[in-house]
Design an enzyme around this catalytic site. Sequence first.
Site, PDB file in Angstrom:
ATOM      1  N   LEU A 231      40.203  38.112  49.183  1.00  0.00           N
ATOM      2  CA  LEU A 231      39.796  38.704  47.916  1.00  0.00           C
ATOM      3  C   LEU A 231      38.282  38.804  47.899  1.00  0.00           C
ATOM      4  O   LEU A 231      37.584  37.984  48.514  1.00  0.00           O
ATOM      5  CB  LEU A 231      40.252  37.837  46.729  1.00  0.00           C
ATOM      6  CG  LEU A 231      41.763  37.731  46.468  1.00  0.00           C
ATOM      7  CD1 LEU A 231      42.013  36.794  45.284  1.00  0.00           C
ATOM      8  CD2 LEU A 231      42.383  39.093  46.216  1.00  0.00           C
ATOM      9  N   ASP A 232      37.769  39.798  47.182  1.00  0.00           N
ATOM     10  CA  ASP A 232      36.329  39.921  47.028  1.00  0.00           C
ATOM     11  C   ASP A 232      35.749  38.636  46.423  1.00  0.00           C
ATOM     12  O   ASP A 232      36.431  37.912  45.689  1.00  0.00           O
ATOM     13  CB  ASP A 232      35.967  41.091  46.102  1.00  0.00           C
ATOM     14  CG  ASP A 232      36.367  42.439  46.693  1.00  0.00           C
ATOM     15  OD1 ASP A 232      36.527  42.524  47.919  1.00  0.00           O
ATOM     16  OD2 ASP A 232      36.506  43.400  45.907  1.00  0.00           O
ATOM     17  N   PHE A 233      34.494  38.396  46.685  1.00  0.00           N
ATOM     18  CA  PHE A 233      33.769  37.227  46.162  1.00  0.00           C
ATOM     19  C   PHE A 233      33.967  37.078  44.654  1.00  0.00           C
ATOM     20  O   PHE A 233      34.224  35.986  44.138  1.00  0.00           O
ATOM     21  CB  PHE A 233      32.282  37.386  46.507  1.00  0.00           C
ATOM     22  CG  PHE A 233      31.379  36.344  45.899  1.00  0.00           C
ATOM     23  CD1 PHE A 233      31.305  35.073  46.434  1.00  0.00           C
ATOM     24  CD2 PHE A 233      30.593  36.648  44.790  1.00  0.00           C
ATOM     25  CE1 PHE A 233      30.467  34.106  45.879  1.00  0.00           C
ATOM     26  CE2 PHE A 233      29.747  35.706  44.229  1.00  0.00           C
ATOM     27  CZ  PHE A 233      29.693  34.429  44.770  1.00  0.00           C
TER      28      PHE A 233
END
Length: 293
Positions: free
Chosen positions: A131-133
């Site tokens: 998942l994105d940051f």
Amino acid sequence: MKFTINLPADLEEMSVEELLTTEWLVPKKQRHFLRSKRHILRNGNVARFSDVVHADDQITVLFDSEDFAVKPLTFGDEQLGKSLILYEDEHLVIVNKPENMKTHGNDKTEIALQNHIAAACGAPVYVVHRLDFETSGAVLFAKNPFVLPILDQMLRDRKIHRTYQALCAGQFAQNNLTINRAIGTDRHDKKRRVVVSRGGQRAVTHIQVLKHFATETLVQCQLETGRTHQIRVHLSSLDHAILGDPVYRGRKASRLMLHAKHLELRHPFTKENIRITAVSKSFERLMRKIATD
């Protein structure tokens, strides 16, 4: 490395080779090791690839350390890792990633979610997807290098289903829509993605409206493909940027309002249907604030 798996009661009769290749999706390289070293047992006895397996048989697979290229991993915070685990068995672990945390580090000195989960499990874990940051929610890790390529193949075959919730700007004209628009790298900023008319990677997102607010809409998003920033790019391209997304012109908020709510798959070995729900307190808190404003 040794794994023992009890075959499910409803399994149809098949050969050992069919079990490994078709049912378990074991890669060719690992199948070669098992065959050449006679490292697969059926009910405690060495099995040939032509042998037939039956429901409720016990299958044991053995691997030498050199059968897998395993990189060392620095462990993180054990207690934090344990607090994030939603589901765990011998082969996989599903966790609830907080927002503003990397799924994995860029080098061996950087501590990220993967390191904390490894500490909680007492052994390295392997990234299946990320998942994105800024995004929170359900993330799947493999607990051993045997199941990792199997889960990778399941992801490519769309047998692992991920459902997201996003709070985005504006109102939608329809309650259900599919965004089928290719995504490429922004030539002015390599960290940013854009919808492109030529080239790029195929990207498909299915959108369902869950709730309308005065100036925002809560939507559910299901990915048919898994491109970098896919949901963020697709919603922004329709002028429905996600709140808290400065990269794609989202209205200011205390966090990116994108959360991986559900993760669903059929266990590759037990065939159990696993459906996990991840809850984010910060996402829910901001949702309540929007609802009462």
